[in-house]
Design an enzyme around this catalytic site. Structure first.
Site, PDB file in Angstrom:
ATOM      1  N   HIS A   1      -4.775 -74.035  -0.199  1.00  0.00           N
ATOM      2  CA  HIS A   1      -6.083 -73.766  -0.802  1.00  0.00           C
ATOM      3  C   HIS A   1      -6.152 -72.387  -1.449  1.00  0.00           C
ATOM      4  O   HIS A   1      -6.614 -72.233  -2.581  1.00  0.00           O
ATOM      5  CB  HIS A   1      -7.176 -73.903   0.264  1.00  0.00           C
ATOM      6  CG  HIS A   1      -8.526 -73.526  -0.242  1.00  0.00           C
ATOM      7  ND1 HIS A   1      -9.065 -72.263  -0.061  1.00  0.00           N
ATOM      8  CD2 HIS A   1      -9.425 -74.217  -0.989  1.00  0.00           C
ATOM      9  CE1 HIS A   1     -10.236 -72.211  -0.648  1.00  0.00           C
ATOM     10  NE2 HIS A   1     -10.491 -73.377  -1.215  1.00  0.00           N
TER      11      HIS A   1
ATOM     12  N   CYS B   1      26.323 -58.077 -23.967  1.00  0.00           N
ATOM     13  CA  CYS B   1      25.300 -58.207 -22.920  1.00  0.00           C
ATOM     14  C   CYS B   1      25.042 -56.879 -22.218  1.00  0.00           C
ATOM     15  O   CYS B   1      24.584 -56.851 -21.086  1.00  0.00           O
ATOM     16  CB  CYS B   1      25.705 -59.279 -21.901  1.00  0.00           C
ATOM     17  SG  CYS B   1      27.272 -58.958 -21.083  1.00  0.00           S
TER      18      CYS B   1
END
Length: 803
Positions: free
Chosen positions: A431, A762
């Site tokens: 919830h 990279c």
């Protein structure tokens, strides 16, 4: 049909919402249209809104309800609670008109006959006319009653559902969306129970609930009735399945996380106790609640439901479903389905990113499951009991951070004014998590002991911007918020790829413009997902370190053995990154820890030498074929095979780091072959990190055995200039744009083009220096891989260079 009191579910559809509410309409739609596709939905009937409005009018309650609603000051929680309680009590104590109750009871007895029972067990759920719509979620705001048997209990449950339309959170939520509470009708679904009290149950979403990533099904599950998941009373198991490969014959389960399923809800033993909570035996707690076959079947059904609703509505309609496995028959059922209401409403072209400015390198004091991707600071306000807190007049201030054990729908008025939420219990679909997403505030759930570790009035910062794990920090830490309109970014020709370490951020990063992943680091996954030195996993029983063995035993819960734990965890991390960017290439670099970094892993001290200069010591390729490390490298190869052959993610390319000589490359390839990982098999490509001068000087020879180079500009700069970038004494000399480094890069790009192999970069340079990016583009590099936070400025730099 419009004047009916009761209608069988198979006679309603999405056009019946005003009569039977969102939940009933959705169930009827699925029974009629999805049953033929194999999706099983339990039967039942809907008590229509006619019954509700008749009940309210004939009982004379309407003027009373109107007067009570008029007394509410929505800035004063006490007036809301007082009015809501009076309305609910009035409805619950009013006698049900006999003509209405007779029709409901007759339908119930007819349903019982279908199942060869005198009085069958049913679930009685509210179904509001403003509920479960694509633009509003009222999930959990009205009541559900499980294991209801007999006419009297059924009528009580229906009347209590009517009353639950006026819960505090229901009244407040309708007001916030502009709905008049008197105009909203309530239908009630009476549905045959699935005996999940003897089996398992949970929820499943057809997207990633945090990032909105569309290509996965996220499943949460536990033992017993599903209320325990929704309430957040347990931390459920979590499974993630990659949708595009569900029907491919592969097993695209890209993540499995074992929860804390220590309690379960089962049937009670009397009409006064319809359900009860019992302990789960230890053996079952250590196991996943679903097997792979069930996970794939459920994911397939959820994908079918999403596809059907999307076609019906003419636009993408992600779904939030509830499921149950009957413990008597082992059959799977969908018991509810509603449109997801958070990400489906967002503009996919507008992305907001949050970044913590943690320059002091503070460590988190508590960790849990991150909900959303935002950051917030505020004072801790610990609530154990909502009622007692309000009765004592001890207020909750707007902007406080709510810290509690778990929440339920009664807490929503308080949650609305909180800047963030932290709970001890719960998972991503409890919830607290659902409401936090809808309200757009960050939450960290399932922390375990937040109410003990934090103090009232303590200033804290909670960050959900660092992956799937949420962090709570002491004090106020500044952060940056950046909004990007993707539609305004220019098109570029050079492939822009990402450097990705954390699988938990992959879904989020994949929504930025990209052509895949140029560097996926195994080190992050091993450090954070596995935590143990691979050789310690394999040999801990011979070390006589009881503390280490005890820790490993706890870590490998849910896995067959230590080796399976390493392979599975590494495969899930890689699989999550590979699926996020599928079908674009994802280049996974084999582990490149240095010996001092390996020593920091659990058990590492037993296997790692103490080297004078680990930077140029026993690292990268030299480990993979070494007899003392080879068994660990076998586990890495098995993880890659699992990702490519079992999950079906053939976009994964492997990359060998820190390979000093051509002969060493051959030895690594032979070792890979020995472990079933062969270059060319099933299209497997092998790249080489070009981070040593020898890689470039001998590039032509290396190129004969690989499919591409990826320039590691950080190490290449160090080794070309002969310096340690971590030493402050020579740090000023470190420069990736030094002419010697640029000349080597230029030479490699030329050699790669000539040898017809791919070449990319990279390193950090392109992220930091636009002029470096310009140089790379001018040299004709195939791809540039940067950290995702640098994507915008790199696109602009590439665009300028390509003009």
């Amino acid at each position: 049909m419009s004047d009916k009191i009761v209608i069988p579910l198979e006679s309603v559809d999405l056009d019946s919402i005003s009569l039977v509410g969102g939940k009933s309409a959705s169930l009827g739609e699925m029974i009629v249209n999805l049953s033929k596709l194999g999706v099983a939905v339990p039967g039942g009937f809907a008590v229509t809104t006619n019954a509700y409005f008749d009940f309210i009018k004939k009982s004379g309650l309407e003027p009373f309800i109107k007067n009570q609603l008029a007394t509410i000051d929505f800035n004063d929680l006490i007036t809301l609670r007082r009015a809501g309680q009076k309305i609910r009590q009035a409805i619950s104590s009013t006698r049900f008109p006999q003509e209405l109750s007779k029709e409901i009871i007759d339908s119930y007895l007819e349903l019982s006959k279908k199942y060869n029972q005198e009085q069958t067990d049913v679930a009685v759920r509210s179904s509001a006319t403003a509920e479960d719509l694509p633009d509003a979620s009222f999930a959990g705001q009205q009541e559900t009653y499980l294991n209801v048997r007999g006419p009297a209990a059924l009528i009580d449950a229906v009347r209590n559902c009517f009353a639950s339309l006026f819960t505090d959170r229901g009244i407040s939520y309708r007001k916030s969306l502009g709905y008049d509470s008197l105009d909203v009708g309530l239908s009630v679904v009476v549905q045959k129970m699935v005996r999940s009290d003897l089996g398992t149950s949970g929820v499943a979403f057809s997207l990633d609930t945090e990032s909105g990533f569309k290509d996965v099904v996220v499943i949460n599950g536990t033992y017993g009735l599903g209320e325990m998941v929704v309430q957040g009373a347990v931390s459920p198991d979590e499974f993630i399945v990659f949708k595009p490969l569900i029907e491919s014959g592969f097993t695209p389960i890209i993540e499995k996380k074992l929860g804390v399923k220590d309690k379960m809800m089962v049937y009670g033993e009397s009409s006064d106790e319809r359900t009860k909570i019992i302990r789960v035996e230890k053996r079952l707690q250590q196991q996943f609640c679903l097997n792979d076959k069930q996970i794939l079947q459920l994911a397939d059904w959820v994908q079918k439901i999403e596809h059907y609703y999307s076609e019906k509505k003419g636009k993408w309609c992600p779904m939030d479903t509830e499921w149950a496995v009957d413990g008597e028959t082992q059959e799977l059922y969908i018991v509810q389905a509603r449109p997801e209401t958070v990400h489906s409403q967002k503009d996919s072209q507008r992305i907001i990113t949050y970044e913590l400015d943690n320059s002091e390198h503070k460590k988190p004091i508590i960790k849990g499951i991150a909900v959303g991707d935002k950051i917030a600071s505020g004072e801790v306000n610990i609530l154990f009991s909502l009622d007692n807190r309000l009765i004592k007049g001890n207020g909750f201030k707007e902007g406080d951070i709510l810290v509690t054990d778990m929440t339920d729908p009664d807490w929503e008025p308080i949650m609305k004014i909180a800047s963030a939420i932290v709970t001890n219990k719960g998972g991503r679909t409890c919830h607290a998590a659902i409401v936090a997403r809808e309200m757009g505030i960050p939450a960290i759930v399932g922390c375990g002991n937040a109410t003990e570790r934090l103090a009232n009035g303590q200033l804290i910062t909670i960050s959900c911007a660092e992956g799937s794990e949420g962090h709570v920090y002491d004090g106020k830490i500044p952060f940056k918020e950046e909004q990007v309109d993707l539609s305004k970014l220019p098109a570029i020709k050079t492939n822009l790829m990402f450097n990705v370490g954390s699988p938990g951020l992959a879904f989020q990063f994949s929504q930025l413009p990209n052509k895949g992943v140029g560097l996926a680091r195994e080190e992050f996954i091993i450090n954070n997902y596995i935590k143990v030195h691979p050789l310690a996993l394999l040999q801990h029983q011979t070390l006589k370190d009881h503390q280490l063995s005890s820790t490993i035993k706890e870590l490998i819960r849910g896995h067959e053995n230590e080796a399976a734990y390493f392979v599975n965890q590494l495969a899930y991390g890689i699989g999550k990154i590979a699926s996020a960017f599928y079908p674009e290439a994802v280049i996974v670099r084999f582990s490149d820890f240095k010996s001092n970094e390996y020593r920091n892993l659990l058990g590492g001290k037993y296997f790692e030498p103490e080297e004078e200069n680990p930077m140029i010591g026993w690292r990268g390729a030299s480990r993979y074929y070494a007899p003392q490390y080879k068994p660990a490298f076998e586990l890495e190869c098995k993880a890659i095979l699992k990702v490519r052959k079992e999950m079906g993610l053939k976009n994964v390319i492997v990359m060998i780091p820190f390979c000093r000589t051509v002969e060493e490359l051959k030895q690594v390839l032979e070792t890979m072959n020995e472990f079933g990982l062969r270059r060319g098999d099933d299209g497997l490509k092998v790249f080489l990190m070009a981070e040593l001068p020898s890689n470039i000087l001998m590039a032509e020879e290396f190129a004969s055995y690989i499919d591409g180079f990826s320039i590691g500009s950080n190490d290449l700069t160090q080794l070309t200039l002969g310096l340690d970038r971590d030493s402050s004494l020579v740090a000023s000399i470190y420069n990736e744009q030094n002419p010697a480094v640029l000349r080597l890069i230029e030479q490699l790009i030329k050699t790669s083009k000539k040898a017809n192999v791919k070449v990319g970069i990279c390193g950090q340079g392109p992220s930091d220096f636009p002029e470096f990016t310009k140089f790379l583009v001018e040299q004709g590099i195939d791809s540039i891989s940067v950290t995702p936070d640098a994507v915008i400025k790199t696109i602009m730099a590439i665009h300028e260079a390509e003009k």
